[in-house]
Design an enzyme around this catalytic site. Structure first.
Site, PDB file in Angstrom:
ATOM      1  N   GLY A 133      -0.704   5.842   2.831  1.00 13.89           N
ATOM      2  CA  GLY A 133      -1.683   6.929   2.996  1.00 13.89           C
ATOM      3  C   GLY A 133      -2.806   6.574   3.958  1.00 13.89           C
ATOM      4  N   CYS A 163      -7.214 -27.457   6.541  1.00  9.96           N
ATOM      5  CA  CYS A 163      -6.069 -26.718   7.095  1.00  9.96           C
ATOM      6  C   CYS A 163      -5.282 -27.570   8.093  1.00  9.96           C
ATOM      7  CB  CYS A 163      -6.537 -25.416   7.744  1.00  9.96           C
ATOM      8  SG  CYS A 163      -7.022 -25.574   9.463  1.00  9.96           S
ATOM      9  N   CYS A 217     -12.570 -29.176   6.898  1.00  7.86           N
ATOM     10  CA  CYS A 217     -11.541 -28.172   6.581  1.00  7.86           C
ATOM     11  C   CYS A 217     -10.206 -28.872   6.370  1.00  7.86           C
ATOM     12  CB  CYS A 217     -11.428 -27.141   7.700  1.00  7.86           C
ATOM     13  SG  CYS A 217     -10.099 -25.940   7.432  1.00  7.86           S
ATOM     14  N   ASP A 226       0.863  -1.185   0.000  1.00  8.48           N
ATOM     15  CA  ASP A 226       0.000   0.000   0.000  1.00  8.48           C
ATOM     16  C   ASP A 226       0.900   1.236   0.000  1.00  8.48           C
ATOM     17  OD1 ASP A 226       1.009   0.238   2.512  1.00  8.48           O
ATOM     18  OD2 ASP A 226      -0.887  -0.001   3.557  1.00  8.48           O
ATOM     19  N   HIS A 263      -6.148 -21.618  10.202  1.00 10.16           N
ATOM     20  CA  HIS A 263      -7.511 -22.012   9.872  1.00 10.16           C
ATOM     21  C   HIS A 263      -8.290 -20.851   9.246  1.00 10.16           C
ATOM     22  CE1 HIS A 263     -11.527 -23.636  10.021  1.00 10.16           C
ATOM     23  NE2 HIS A 263     -11.881 -22.473  10.538  1.00 10.16           N
ATOM     24  N   CYS A 310      -7.108 -28.127  11.497  1.00 11.71           N
ATOM     25  CA  CYS A 310      -8.225 -29.073  11.519  1.00 11.71           C
ATOM     26  C   CYS A 310      -7.785 -30.507  11.222  1.00 11.71           C
ATOM     27  CB  CYS A 310      -9.299 -28.625  10.530  1.00 11.71           C
ATOM     28  SG  CYS A 310     -10.092 -27.087  11.063  1.00 11.71           S
ATOM     29  N   ASP A 370      -8.212  -7.251   0.489  1.00 11.85           N
ATOM     30  CA  ASP A 370      -7.286  -7.587   1.576  1.00 11.85           C
ATOM     31  C   ASP A 370      -7.967  -7.284   2.899  1.00 11.85           C
ATOM     32  OD1 ASP A 370      -6.935  -4.563   1.015  1.00 11.85           O
ATOM     33  OD2 ASP A 370      -6.019  -4.845   2.973  1.00 11.85           O
TER      34      ASP A 370
HETATM   35 ZN   LIG Z   1      -9.306 -25.535   9.528  1.00 12.46          ZN
END
Ligand SMILES: [Zn+2]
Length: 375
Positions: free
Chosen positions: A92, A303, A301, A89, A332, A306, A263
């Site tokens: 600003g 991830c 999930c 960025d 996660h 998990c 974002d």
């Molecule tokens: Zn997860």
């Protein structure tokens, strides 16, 4: 050409942005690495959960450790160990949102006090171009003026005027090799000023365009309504970036409006409060009902959290302020938002975004919401 639209569905698009450090398939959620790190995660973990591009913060990196230090050590990619695309960025947003550190704004630039030591500092389009050149990001952003919601119209108009003035100067400043530069349209939800800003910024010929000045305190309805008519006004052949949104509903709404990238610090900030984002809402792991819960944070999930750990274990870590708890929740939450976004992209490709969005929103609404997120 650095951007290609590969599929459309209504106003929504799927596409590919090509940068010096690789491609970004859009729509894309960009995790925020404010100080050169997505809090508690290393670059390999970011890759594992599907991050394609990471955001770095010009304001913070300029003051600590200093963009000159980062340049000397090979730029932000080399310094941080993330070799994929980076967007920085302009700084600003920090300058103008930390209102009590503002000293003076004029047509040339802005003077403010650093949050680190209170020393006066000055940003101009040329200085933020130089900082981002030092950082060596793949996508640099223009210095803009982002007023908080609800300011007088005269202040908003002044912000729009200076944002264009500064964008023109930054367009002409030197960049890092191959660095793309995005312009930012301001104007809050004001119909006339937002249109004027988009027209002026688009006319300057940037590599991409952002909607700034939304998600800054106006109502959610106002924000979604403004996005729905403003996003399609941004040039269709360039990427469109909505700055600062990352809750599930917000992501789906801006994608629907034709936004390609966005974002938010939400996944890691939510992790720090001890909460997990799930398809049916937010789970506050501090809640006693998880003390003996053997299930993963979210069934199905993929991830790393998990795959191995129970809600009861994560709750224990959070309650004991163990660092692993923060890391597991960050992994996660990031996975959740990246998969939500990837799902939207796949839905656009098969022309089924409306059904996907409706299904995801219905599950969010039906779920056992506790402490729901409203930005
Ligand atoms: Zn997860």
């Amino acid at each position: 050409m650095s951007f290609e639209v590969t599929a459309t569905d209504g106003a929504a698009r799927a596409g590919i942005i090509r940068t010096v450090h690789g491609e970004v398939r859009t729509p894309a959620f960009m995790p925020v690495g404010t100080k050169g790190t997505v809090k508690s995660l290393d670059p390999d973990e970011l890759r594992t959960v599907g991050s394609q591009i990471v955001l770095g913060n010009t304001y913070h990196l300029h003051f600590r450790p200093g963009d000159d230090v980062i340049a000397e050590l090979g730029g932000l990619h080399e310094f941080s160990g993330w070799d994929g695309p980076i967007l920085t960025d302009s700084g600003g947003f920090q300058v103008f949102s930390l209102r009590d550190t503002l000293l003076e704004v004029d047509d040339d630039g802005v003077t403010f006090r650093s949050v680190y030591d209170g020393a006066p500092a000055r940003f101009t389009p040329e200085t933020v171009a130089a900082i981002q050149r030092n950082l060596g990001s793949d996508i640099a952003m223009c210095l803009d003026i982002c007023p908080p919601a609800g300011v007088e119209r005269a202040e908003l108009e002044q912000a729009v005027r200076r944002t264009t003035l500064w964008a023109r100067r930054q367009r002409d400043a030197e960049r890092a090799p191959g660095q793309l530069l995005f312009g930012i349209a301001q104007g809050a939800a004001d119909d006339e000023l937002r249109r004027r800003s988009i027209e002026e910024i688009a006319a300057l010929g940037f590599d991409g365009h952002a909607l700034g000045g939304l998600a800054v305190g106006e109502s959610r309805d106002e924000m979604f309504e403004a996005t729905a008519w403003a996003a399609p006004l941004l040039p269709a052949e360039r990427p469109r970036y909505f700055m600062g949104i990352g809750d599930a509903e917000g992501i789906l709404r801006v994608i629907e409006a034709g936004i390609d990238m966005f974002d938010c610090v939400l996944p890691t900030r939510t992790a720090r409060t001890g909460s997990a984002l799930t398809a049916t809402g937010r789970l506050n792991l501090r809640n006693a009902r998880f003390a003996r819960d053997p299930r993963p944070l979210e069934e199905g999930c993929t991830c790393p959290a998990c795959a191995r750990f129970s809600r009861a274990y994560v709750r224990h870590l959070i309650n004991q302020e163990e660092l692993l708890g923060l890391r597991l929740l960050s992994l996660h939450n990031l996975t959740f938002l990246l998969e939500l976004t990837a799902g939207a992209r796949a839905a656009i490709e098969r022309g089924a975004l409306a059904a996907y969005t409706a299904e995801r929103l219905a599950r969010l609404a039906d779920g056992p919401l506790e402490d729901p997120w409203h930005s």
